[in-house]
Design a protein around this motif. Structure first.
Motif, PDB file in Angstrom:
ATOM      1  N   ASP A   2       5.585   3.086  18.067  1.00  0.00           N
ATOM      2  CA  ASP A   2       5.399   4.157  19.045  1.00  0.00           C
ATOM      3  C   ASP A   2       5.995   5.462  18.531  1.00  0.00           C
ATOM      4  N   GLY A   3       5.225   6.544  18.661  1.00  0.00           N
ATOM      5  CA  GLY A   3       5.707   7.861  18.251  1.00  0.00           C
ATOM      6  C   GLY A   3       5.562   8.154  16.771  1.00  0.00           C
ATOM      7  N   ALA A   4       4.921   7.268  16.011  1.00  0.00           N
ATOM      8  CA  ALA A   4       4.764   7.484  14.568  1.00  0.00           C
ATOM      9  C   ALA A   4       3.829   8.655  14.294  1.00  0.00           C
ATOM     10  N   LYS A   5       3.948   9.180  13.093  1.00  0.00           N
ATOM     11  CA  LYS A   5       3.102  10.283  12.645  1.00  0.00           C
ATOM     12  C   LYS A   5       2.398   9.851  11.371  1.00  0.00           C
ATOM     13  N   ILE A   6       1.095  10.144  11.270  1.00  0.00           N
ATOM     14  CA  ILE A   6       0.283   9.725  10.121  1.00  0.00           C
ATOM     15  C   ILE A   6      -0.094  10.948   9.289  1.00  0.00           C
ATOM     16  N   ILE A   7       0.130  10.833   7.982  1.00  0.00           N
ATOM     17  CA  ILE A   7      -0.235  11.887   7.037  1.00  0.00           C
ATOM     18  C   ILE A   7      -1.335  11.346   6.133  1.00  0.00           C
ATOM     19  N   ASN A   8      -2.447  12.056   6.069  1.00  0.00           N
ATOM     20  CA  ASN A   8      -3.577  11.632   5.236  1.00  0.00           C
ATOM     21  C   ASN A   8      -4.022  12.778   4.342  1.00  0.00           C
ATOM     22  N   LEU A   9      -3.540  12.764   3.103  1.00  0.00           N
ATOM     23  CA  LEU A   9      -3.973  13.750   2.116  1.00  0.00           C
ATOM     24  C   LEU A   9      -4.789  13.067   1.021  1.00  0.00           C
ATOM     25  N   ALA A  10      -5.307  11.882   1.325  1.00  0.00           N
ATOM     26  CA  ALA A  10      -6.054  11.104   0.333  1.00  0.00           C
ATOM     27  C   ALA A  10      -7.547  11.282   0.513  1.00  0.00           C
ATOM     28  N   ARG A  11      -8.095  10.716   1.578  1.00  0.00           N
ATOM     29  CA  ARG A  11      -9.520  10.835   1.872  1.00  0.00           C
ATOM     30  C   ARG A  11      -9.735  10.733   3.376  1.00  0.00           C
ATOM     31  N   GLY A  12     -10.575  11.589   3.921  1.00  0.00           N
ATOM     32  CA  GLY A  12     -10.848  11.572   5.348  1.00  0.00           C
ATOM     33  C   GLY A  12     -11.449  10.261   5.811  1.00  0.00           C
ATOM     34  N   GLU A  13     -12.207   9.594   4.912  1.00  0.00           N
ATOM     35  CA  GLU A  13     -12.896   8.366   5.284  1.00  0.00           C
ATOM     36  C   GLU A  13     -11.956   7.196   5.558  1.00  0.00           C
ATOM     37  N   LEU A  14     -10.692   7.334   5.215  1.00  0.00           N
ATOM     38  CA  LEU A  14      -9.747   6.230   5.396  1.00  0.00           C
ATOM     39  C   LEU A  14      -9.461   5.943   6.869  1.00  0.00           C
TER      40      LEU A  14
ATOM     41  N   LEU B  89       4.149  -2.750   7.729  1.00  0.00           N
ATOM     42  CA  LEU B  89       4.540  -1.367   7.408  1.00  0.00           C
ATOM     43  C   LEU B  89       4.349  -0.445   8.602  1.00  0.00           C
ATOM     44  N   LEU B  90       3.212  -0.560   9.257  1.00  0.00           N
ATOM     45  CA  LEU B  90       2.916   0.322  10.394  1.00  0.00           C
ATOM     46  C   LEU B  90       3.915   0.129  11.530  1.00  0.00           C
ATOM     47  N   ALA B  91       4.322  -1.104  11.760  1.00  0.00           N
ATOM     48  CA  ALA B  91       5.224  -1.399  12.875  1.00  0.00           C
ATOM     49  C   ALA B  91       6.633  -0.881  12.648  1.00  0.00           C
ATOM     50  N   ARG B  92       6.992  -0.611  11.386  1.00  0.00           N
ATOM     51  CA  ARG B  92       8.374  -0.244  11.059  1.00  0.00           C
ATOM     52  C   ARG B  92       8.548   1.219  10.665  1.00  0.00           C
ATOM     53  N   SER B  93       7.463   1.968  10.569  1.00  0.00           N
ATOM     54  CA  SER B  93       7.528   3.317   9.992  1.00  0.00           C
ATOM     55  C   SER B  93       7.458   4.418  11.043  1.00  0.00           C
ATOM     56  N   ASP B  94       8.313   5.425  10.872  1.00  0.00           N
ATOM     57  CA  ASP B  94       8.250   6.628  11.714  1.00  0.00           C
ATOM     58  C   ASP B  94       7.165   7.577  11.211  1.00  0.00           C
ATOM     59  N   TYR B  95       6.942   7.551   9.903  1.00  0.00           N
ATOM     60  CA  TYR B  95       5.906   8.362   9.268  1.00  0.00           C
ATOM     61  C   TYR B  95       5.120   7.437   8.345  1.00  0.00           C
ATOM     62  N   ILE B  96       3.812   7.653   8.276  1.00  0.00           N
ATOM     63  CA  ILE B  96       2.970   6.874   7.363  1.00  0.00           C
ATOM     64  C   ILE B  96       2.175   7.855   6.521  1.00  0.00           C
ATOM     65  N   SER B  97       2.244   7.675   5.193  1.00  0.00           N
ATOM     66  CA  SER B  97       1.492   8.536   4.276  1.00  0.00           C
ATOM     67  C   SER B  97       0.503   7.679   3.494  1.00  0.00           C
ATOM     68  N   LEU B  98      -0.770   8.080   3.511  1.00  0.00           N
ATOM     69  CA  LEU B  98      -1.838   7.290   2.907  1.00  0.00           C
ATOM     70  C   LEU B  98      -2.159   7.783   1.497  1.00  0.00           C
ATOM     71  N   HIS B  99      -2.214   6.859   0.551  1.00  0.00           N
ATOM     72  CA  HIS B  99      -2.491   7.228  -0.848  1.00  0.00           C
ATOM     73  C   HIS B  99      -3.344   6.162  -1.522  1.00  0.00           C
ATOM     74  N   VAL B 100      -4.489   5.880  -0.923  1.00  0.00           N
ATOM     75  CA  VAL B 100      -5.423   4.904  -1.487  1.00  0.00           C
ATOM     76  C   VAL B 100      -6.792   5.559  -1.629  1.00  0.00           C
ATOM     77  N   PRO B 101      -7.632   5.066  -2.544  1.00  0.00           N
ATOM     78  CA  PRO B 101      -8.975   5.634  -2.697  1.00  0.00           C
ATOM     79  C   PRO B 101      -9.886   5.206  -1.561  1.00  0.00           C
ATOM     80  N   ALA B 102     -10.946   5.962  -1.360  1.00  0.00           N
ATOM     81  CA  ALA B 102     -11.942   5.599  -0.350  1.00  0.00           C
ATOM     82  C   ALA B 102     -12.968   4.673  -0.996  1.00  0.00           C
ATOM     83  N   ILE B 103     -12.807   3.384  -0.781  1.00  0.00           N
ATOM     84  CA  ILE B 103     -13.728   2.359  -1.263  1.00  0.00           C
ATOM     85  C   ILE B 103     -14.138   1.533  -0.044  1.00  0.00           C
ATOM     86  N   PRO B 104     -15.132   0.680  -0.155  1.00  0.00           N
ATOM     87  CA  PRO B 104     -15.551  -0.095   1.023  1.00  0.00           C
ATOM     88  C   PRO B 104     -14.404  -0.806   1.731  1.00  0.00           C
ATOM     89  N   ALA B 105     -13.438  -1.323   0.968  1.00  0.00           N
ATOM     90  CA  ALA B 105     -12.341  -2.076   1.582  1.00  0.00           C
ATOM     91  C   ALA B 105     -11.384  -1.192   2.369  1.00  0.00           C
TER      92      ALA B 105
END
Length: 389
Positions: free
Chosen positions: A224-236, A193-209
């Motif tokens: 290269d040049g991707a943008k990451i969006i994290n509105l889930a948990r800072g710990e990710l 997923l990371l290798a193919r995405s221009d934008y990545i949006s995170l939507h998982v809980p913050a658990i040990p894994a």
């Protein structure tokens, strides 16, 4: 009368679910049957023995010591999906902020505040806008990590914007899959997923894994040049690795609502307060869902959206209802049913479910339960939290 202790500001729309004839709601009641809260941390508090359930008006439960409550039979609820639309809309804003240079161009315009000549101001505005042309979302690829209630809405939204969407969720539930468009492509693993995405949006809980799973190793696989969006948990994310990757130029932006001292200083980071579930509508939806779940549990013994007990419900028809929890080991249910048979108590209906180390049973019986019966059931090995509902 049942008693509900509240923490934080719970929306009145949710509190109105509790009938005033049946419930007393207060932030200070001493022996509550249940607790309804938002972000208040319970880790350092000793709950009264009267507490049967805790409901969080929100998705995450990191402010509740779930593992401590489970052996005590305390059911912990959350409200998945109640704030999904609010977060989805903030992801849309984040996509636009990351693609069009909006925040940077606004800062540029503010820097012209001292310009008093209208013609000169217009000239500088026109010259400056060339730096912030940006790019359109249509035709770009969004990778959605986590396809639960929020992730599915984000994926479907992106498709409506003309984006290509790749999803990754190794624990995708059947219910969540039904909410997801068939046009969403499935990634076999995170790196794909990371290798193919221009934008990545995170939507998982913050658990040990998932804690720090966006790290140097993952970022080395990113497009290269991707943008990451994290509105889930800072710990990710590993912040140091994010900053280092921004510095190399491999990723173009990090957009989050979890500010930190290090992130605030970086000019490729766009930050705002934790706004995902802060709309009036989301707060009302969460409080209503949490309140309804508590009412159904306290009045019927049904469990929906618990993070530590199985999902279980049985319609009420006739008879008297008993519920009990037990360690999920063999022969417990059989022992309870044998005891009831020996006491000549007829079972009208029953449902039993288990989750990890916990099993939970709802029984409708013909006779009204006595205190003596509840004590006998409580004495069965591995059984706890017997309740007449």
């Amino acid at each position: 009368m049942k008693y509900i202790r509240t923490y934080n500001n719970i929306a009145e729309k949710g509190l109105s679910i509790f009938s005033p004839e049946q419930y007393d709601i207060s932030p200070s009641c001493e022996a509550p049957d249940a607790i309804l809260l938002r972000d208040h941390k319970l880790q350092n508090e000793t709950l009264p023995e009267s507490v049967l359930a805790v409901a969080r008006a929100g998705a995450g439960v990191n402010n509740i010591p779930v593992s401590e409550y489970t052996p005590k039979g305390i059911v912990v609820f959350n409200t998945p999906g109640a704030n999904a639309n609010a977060v989805k809309e903030l992801v849309l804003a984040s996509l636009l902020l990351g693609s069009r240079g909006i925040t940077q161009s606004m800062s540029y315009v503010k820097s012209l505040a001292s310009e008093t000549d209208k013609a000169e101001l217009n000239k500088k505005v026109e010259l400056g806008k060339k730096q912030y042309g940006g790019s359109e979302l249509s035709g770009k690829t969004l990778g959605v990590v986590g396809l639960g209630a929020i992730g599915a809405k984000v994926a479907n939204l992106a498709l409506s914007l003309g984006m290509n969407v790749i999803g990754y969720d190794p624990k995708l539930s059947v219910e969540a899959a039904w909410q997801l468009s068939s046009q969403v492509s499935r990634a076999e693993n995170l790196n794909s997923l990371l290798a193919r995405s221009d934008y990545i949006s995170l939507h998982v809980p913050a658990i040990p894994a998932t804690t720090g799973f966006i790290n140097e190793e993952a970022l080395s696989a990113i497009k290269d040049g991707a943008k990451i969006i994290n509105l889930a948990r800072g710990e990710l994310v590993n912040e140091a690795d994010i900053i280092a990757t921004l510095d190399t130029g491999k990723i173009d932006a990090y957009i989050a609502d979890f500010p930190s001292e290090a992130l605030i200083k970086h000019d490729k980071v766009i930050l705002f307060p934790h706004l995902g579930a802060s709309t009036v509508e989301a707060e009302e939806n969460c409080s209503v869902m949490g309140a309804k779940q508590l009412v159904d549990f306290l009045e019927n013994g049904n469990i929906v959206n618990s993070v530590n007990f199985p999902t279980i419900a049985m319609e009420r028809t006739s008879g008297y209802r008993l519920t009990f929890a037990n360690d999920n080991v063999p022969k417990v249910l059989g022992t309870v049913l044998t005891l009831l048979a020996e006491l000549n108590i007829n079972v009208l209906d029953m449902v039993n479910k288990s989750r990890d180390d916990i099993a939970y049973t709802i029984l409708d019986i013909e006779q009204q339960p006595t205190l003596d019966l509840i004590e006998q059931l409580s004495a069965v090995e591995h059984v706890f939290h017997v309740r007449s509902v």
